[in-house]
Design a protein around this motif. Structure first.
Motif, PDB file in Angstrom:
ATOM      1  N   GLY A   1      -1.940  -2.608 -11.021  1.00 57.91           N
ATOM      2  CA  GLY A   1      -1.151  -3.183  -9.934  1.00 57.91           C
ATOM      3  C   GLY A   1      -1.029  -4.694 -10.029  1.00 57.91           C
ATOM      4  N   MET A   2      -0.236  -5.258  -9.132  1.00 57.51           N
ATOM      5  CA  MET A   2      -0.033  -6.711  -9.110  1.00 57.51           C
ATOM      6  C   MET A   2      -1.188  -7.408  -8.394  1.00 57.51           C
ATOM      7  N   PHE A   3      -1.386  -7.017  -7.122  1.00 58.92           N
ATOM      8  CA  PHE A   3      -2.452  -7.596  -6.306  1.00 58.92           C
ATOM      9  C   PHE A   3      -2.677  -6.699  -5.099  1.00 58.92           C
ATOM     10  N   PRO A   4      -3.828  -6.807  -4.426  1.00 60.43           N
ATOM     11  CA  PRO A   4      -4.100  -5.938  -3.271  1.00 60.43           C
ATOM     12  C   PRO A   4      -3.122  -6.180  -2.131  1.00 60.43           C
ATOM     13  N   SER A   5      -2.731  -5.114  -1.466  1.00 59.24           N
ATOM     14  CA  SER A   5      -1.827  -5.241  -0.321  1.00 59.24           C
ATOM     15  C   SER A   5      -2.582  -5.603   0.956  1.00 59.24           C
ATOM     16  N   GLY A   6      -3.890  -5.340   0.977  1.00 59.13           N
ATOM     17  CA  GLY A   6      -4.706  -5.662   2.154  1.00 59.13           C
ATOM     18  C   GLY A   6      -4.866  -4.514   3.127  1.00 59.13           C
ATOM     19  N   ASN A   7      -4.370  -3.325   2.780  1.00 60.04           N
ATOM     20  CA  ASN A   7      -4.495  -2.207   3.734  1.00 60.04           C
ATOM     21  C   ASN A   7      -5.497  -1.142   3.290  1.00 60.04           C
ATOM     22  N   GLU A   8      -6.277  -1.429   2.241  1.00 63.58           N
ATOM     23  CA  GLU A   8      -7.206  -0.415   1.737  1.00 63.58           C
ATOM     24  C   GLU A   8      -8.248  -0.013   2.778  1.00 63.58           C
ATOM     25  N   TRP A   9      -8.623  -0.945   3.655  1.00 63.27           N
ATOM     26  CA  TRP A   9      -9.645  -0.648   4.662  1.00 63.27           C
ATOM     27  C   TRP A   9      -9.198   0.454   5.620  1.00 63.27           C
ATOM     28  N   LEU A  10      -7.890   0.603   5.792  1.00 60.65           N
ATOM     29  CA  LEU A  10      -7.384   1.633   6.705  1.00 60.65           C
ATOM     30  C   LEU A  10      -7.658   3.048   6.195  1.00 60.65           C
ATOM     31  N   ILE A  11      -7.795   3.183   4.881  1.00 58.79           N
ATOM     32  CA  ILE A  11      -7.965   4.507   4.287  1.00 58.79           C
ATOM     33  C   ILE A  11      -9.230   5.187   4.779  1.00 58.79           C
ATOM     34  N   ASN A  12     -10.208   4.406   5.181  1.00 62.73           N
ATOM     35  CA  ASN A  12     -11.474   4.970   5.636  1.00 62.73           C
ATOM     36  C   ASN A  12     -11.489   5.298   7.121  1.00 62.73           C
ATOM     37  N   LEU A  13     -10.404   5.001   7.826  1.00 64.05           N
ATOM     38  CA  LEU A  13     -10.354   5.279   9.264  1.00 64.05           C
ATOM     39  C   LEU A  13      -9.869   6.703   9.515  1.00 64.05           C
ATOM     40  N   PRO A  14     -10.351   7.324  10.592  1.00 65.85           N
ATOM     41  CA  PRO A  14      -9.901   8.692  10.910  1.00 65.85           C
ATOM     42  C   PRO A  14      -8.376   8.752  11.027  1.00 65.85           C
ATOM     43  N   GLY A  15      -7.797   9.806  10.547  1.00 65.22           N
ATOM     44  CA  GLY A  15      -6.345   9.955  10.569  1.00 65.22           C
ATOM     45  C   GLY A  15      -5.700   9.298   9.365  1.00 65.22           C
ATOM     46  N   PHE A  16      -5.938   8.014   9.195  1.00 61.34           N
ATOM     47  CA  PHE A  16      -5.341   7.288   8.067  1.00 61.34           C
ATOM     48  C   PHE A  16      -5.854   7.825   6.731  1.00 61.34           C
ATOM     49  N   GLN A  17      -7.097   8.299   6.713  1.00 61.52           N
ATOM     50  CA  GLN A  17      -7.658   8.782   5.459  1.00 61.52           C
ATOM     51  C   GLN A  17      -6.981  10.062   4.968  1.00 61.52           C
ATOM     52  N   SER A  18      -6.251  10.732   5.847  1.00 63.98           N
ATOM     53  CA  SER A  18      -5.522  11.930   5.442  1.00 63.98           C
ATOM     54  C   SER A  18      -4.088  11.628   5.016  1.00 63.98           C
ATOM     55  N   MET A  19      -3.651  10.376   5.188  1.00 66.33           N
ATOM     56  CA  MET A  19      -2.268   9.994   4.843  1.00 66.33           C
ATOM     57  C   MET A  19      -2.210   9.587   3.374  1.00 66.33           C
ATOM     58  N   ARG A  20      -2.497  10.533   2.496  1.00 68.19           N
ATOM     59  CA  ARG A  20      -2.719  10.215   1.090  1.00 68.19           C
ATOM     60  C   ARG A  20      -1.452   9.795   0.355  1.00 68.19           C
ATOM     61  N   ALA A  21      -0.279  10.315   0.744  1.00 71.19           N
ATOM     62  CA  ALA A  21       0.979   9.907   0.117  1.00 71.19           C
ATOM     63  C   ALA A  21       1.477   8.655   0.842  1.00 71.19           C
ATOM     64  N   SER A  22       1.000   7.502   0.405  1.00 71.41           N
ATOM     65  CA  SER A  22       1.219   6.241   1.137  1.00 71.41           C
ATOM     66  C   SER A  22       2.688   5.947   1.382  1.00 71.41           C
ATOM     67  N   TYR A  23       3.545   6.253   0.409  1.00 76.29           N
ATOM     68  CA  TYR A  23       4.950   5.886   0.518  1.00 76.29           C
ATOM     69  C   TYR A  23       5.615   6.446   1.770  1.00 76.29           C
ATOM     70  N   ARG A  24       5.057   7.540   2.334  1.00 78.44           N
ATOM     71  CA  ARG A  24       5.703   8.186   3.481  1.00 78.44           C
ATOM     72  C   ARG A  24       5.694   7.305   4.725  1.00 78.44           C
ATOM     73  N   TRP A  25       4.823   6.312   4.747  1.00 73.77           N
ATOM     74  CA  TRP A  25       4.846   5.365   5.858  1.00 73.77           C
ATOM     75  C   TRP A  25       6.184   4.621   5.935  1.00 73.77           C
ATOM     76  N   ALA A  26       6.948   4.636   4.839  1.00 72.10           N
ATOM     77  CA  ALA A  26       8.262   3.985   4.862  1.00 72.10           C
ATOM     78  C   ALA A  26       9.153   4.578   5.943  1.00 72.10           C
ATOM     79  N   ALA A  27       8.933   5.846   6.301  1.00 70.63           N
ATOM     80  CA  ALA A  27       9.728   6.469   7.365  1.00 70.63           C
ATOM     81  C   ALA A  27       9.549   5.717   8.677  1.00 70.63           C
ATOM     82  N   LEU A  28       8.318   5.263   8.958  1.00 74.56           N
ATOM     83  CA  LEU A  28       8.089   4.486  10.175  1.00 74.56           C
ATOM     84  C   LEU A  28       8.787   3.139  10.072  1.00 74.56           C
ATOM     85  N   GLY A  29       8.722   2.518   8.893  1.00 67.76           N
ATOM     86  CA  GLY A  29       9.421   1.248   8.705  1.00 67.76           C
ATOM     87  C   GLY A  29      10.914   1.392   8.899  1.00 67.76           C
ATOM     88  N   MET A  30      11.474   2.500   8.388  1.00 72.18           N
ATOM     89  CA  MET A  30      12.911   2.725   8.542  1.00 72.18           C
ATOM     90  C   MET A  30      13.284   3.006   9.991  1.00 72.18           C
TER      91      MET A  30
END
Length: 572
Positions: free
Chosen positions: A352-381
């Motif tokens: 990769g280029m550099f850390p995005s800064g969101n890795e800490w979220l992966i360990n939180l309940p709920g977020f840790q199950s959102m394994r296909a990260s790109y799908r968050w783009a739906a919320l952005g859209m």
């Protein structure tokens, strides 16, 4: 009244566009194949047993569906009253898309847009590529489509609407979301949380009302989570490697340039880019679903022009930024490619280029199950779309300009003709697949217990159990398979997933001798991809048929050989 009637009639005229672009035209198209068969298999089992659990596959425990209950349950009702299963699936898909379109219209009206602008704004949302490119994931596509419907209730509640309809509607939206798809439930939770924080900052002196709103939000999200956990019988499905989140994060250029062969207009003007799965980490869904440049550009223009409504402007900007930020995964990637010859789709950090800064979220309940990260783009859209809709609500922008903006957005949503043709082909291929299942009937006995070995993510087992009326330990869906395996007998659990070792034949015999399976099937075809890509080759025949013939040499066992499998029983 006349305006309402005219709006209703115009909406009815536009709705078929939504249904065609998403492949949900009953009797003519099907949105997908593999996931349609998977959802339908649960619906058929629900209808047969008058239950919300499957009792004929995923034995020995009743099997909950890991996601998509919001699709499967109403489909089961239609099947129960006599509607053909595939037709019932497409009808329910059309119903959810209709609700999604109405929800997008209602959200637009609530934020202040006129009737016509709201209808066409809803059309823009309901035909976004991120929805129809996810039809192969079934319930996920409908969860994304319903985001404006969910947030219509969420924003009404957060903005101080104290009427019962707002609170009850939000709780209902949470329940629909959690049983539709976990990804969009988390998007609803995150977006509502951001909106609530903005409201608290703006109106912190009105603390009694804010406490009430916080409580309703907590009750809605909490009750939905508890209901889901009680239904599934498991708190969560466990975390996953950070390299998965990294691999399934979107490259930045995926937002800017569409993939060639998906969208009509970008292909005509030469904007589409050739991409293939082996070029990138993750899989093809990461780059086929995430194009958002036009929507982002229009949202940026809306903000810079000052033509947006102040209502939830800050919250919508935060939601858009938050969604796209998380969609990058833990590492920012720009023109990052998988090294030649690398088979593993997971991505080590070094590429990769550099850390995005969101890795800490992966360990939180709920977020840790959102394994296909790109799908968050739906919320952005969603955030970007809502900002554009907010611009449609202002009087300072001329109507002709609004019309051109919406027309431009719609133009970039039109799929390539190959996408429409694929919807039509799914209808035929599902029919061919079900005809194949029916041809297996002479080899199976009704009500018997069957084990397909070696087991894996066995989508085909679900459909076969319904079509041929037997019971099986196997089940499709990786989460469903993991859950079922906890209760399998030792004679079944002795087999390694997807493999047959040196003791395979003796272990098969032990399973049959124990009486815990009446028949063992050696499938020559891939049990996952057969349901998605039928017909498929008999690529496992060379490995499994010799084992069947070895067992056949023992006079205690009876082996039958079919074109795509061998079936073994103890002689009676």
């Amino acid at each position: 009244m006349q305006q309402k009637i005219q709006t209703f009639l115009l909406g009815l005229c536009l709705l078929p566009i939504v249904l065609v672009i998403n492949g949900a035209v009953p009797g003519v198209m099907a949105p997908t194949m593999g996931q349609a068969l998977w959802i339908t298999s649960f619906a058929q089992s629900f209808a047969k047993d008058v239950s919300i659990y499957a009792h004929n596959f995923g034995l020995p425990q009743p099997a909950p569906i890991s996601f998509g209950l919001s699709l499967a349950f109403p489909q089961a009702v239609l099947i129960y009253i006599g509607i053909e299963p595939l037709l019932a699936y497409v009808v329910i898909c059309a119903c959810w898309l209709s609700l999604a379109y109405w929800g997008a219209y209602s959200f637009s009206r609530w934020i202040g847009a006129g009737r016509a602008a709201s209808l066409f704004g809803g059309l823009v949302w309901s035909t976004l590529p991120i929805i129809w490119t996810h039809q192969s994931y079934s319930a996920l596509a409908f969860g994304i489509a319903l985001l404006p419907f969910y947030f219509w209730f969420a924003f009404r509640l957060v903005s101080g609407d104290s009427r019962p309809a707002a609170s009850v509607g939000f709780v209902a939206a949470c329940l629909i979301a959690v049983f539709m798809d976990g990804y969009t439930f988390m998007m609803l939770a995150a977006g509502t949380g951001l909106a609530l924080i903005c409201e608290i900052v703006r109106h912190r002196r009105n603390w009694t009302s804010l406490i009430f709103r916080c409580c309703v939000v907590a009750v809605g999200l909490g009750a939905a989570y508890v209901a889901y956990v009680r239904y599934e019988g498991i708190l969560d499905f466990g975390g996953i490697s950070v390299d998965f989140f990294r691999a399934w994060g979107a490259n930045v250029e995926f937002f800017v340039t569409p993939t060639k062969g998906l969208l009509t207009l970008p292909d005509l003007i030469g904007w589409g880019k050739e991409r293939a799965p082996e070029m990138y980490f993750g899989d093809g869904s990461v780059y086929t679903t995430t194009f958002a440049a036009v929507l982002i550009a229009f949202a940026f223009y809306a903000l810079c022009s000052g033509n947006t409504q102040p209502k939830f402007r800050t919250a919508l900007v935060l939601i858009a930024i938050f969604g796209f930020w998380l969609s990058l995964g833990p590492t920012v990637k720009i023109f990052t490619h998988r090294p030649d010859g690398t088979i593993d789709p997971l991505m080590p950090e070094q590429y990769g280029m550099f850390p995005s800064g969101n890795e800490w979220l992966i360990n939180l309940p709920g977020f840790q199950s959102m394994r296909a990260s790109y799908r968050w783009a739906a919320l952005g859209m969603f955030g970007c779309w809502a900002i554009v809709v907010s611009m449609m609500a202002t009087e300072s922008l001329p109507k002709i300009n609004k019309a051109w903006l919406l027309a431009a957005l719609l133009a970039f949503n039109v799929p390539a003709t190959s996408q429409i043709q694929s919807y039509q082909s799914y209808q035929d291929r599902i029919g061919d697949f079900l005809a194949e299942m029916s041809s297996w009937a002479p080899y199976f006995h009704k009500g018997e217990t069957v084990a397909f070995l070696p087991y894996s993510n066995d989508f085909l087992a679900n459909t076969a159990a319904n079509e041929l009326d037997f019971r099986t330990y196997n089940i499709g869906g990786d989460k469903n398979q993991t859950a079922a395996q906890h209760y399998w007998p030792d004679e079944m659990n002795v087999f390694p997933i997807g493999q047959h070792g040196p003791n395979f034949a003796s272990n098969v015999q032990a399973l049959l001798d124990s009486g815990k399976a009446d028949a063992v099937v050696f499938p020559y075809i891939d049990m996952l991809w057969a349901s998605h890509l039928w017909p498929v080759p008999d690529n496992q025949k060379a490995d499994l048929e010799p084992v069947a013939r070895q067992i056949d040499e023992n006079s205690r066992y009876d082996v039958q050989y079919a074109p795509h499998f061998a079936i073994i029983r103890v002689k009676r």
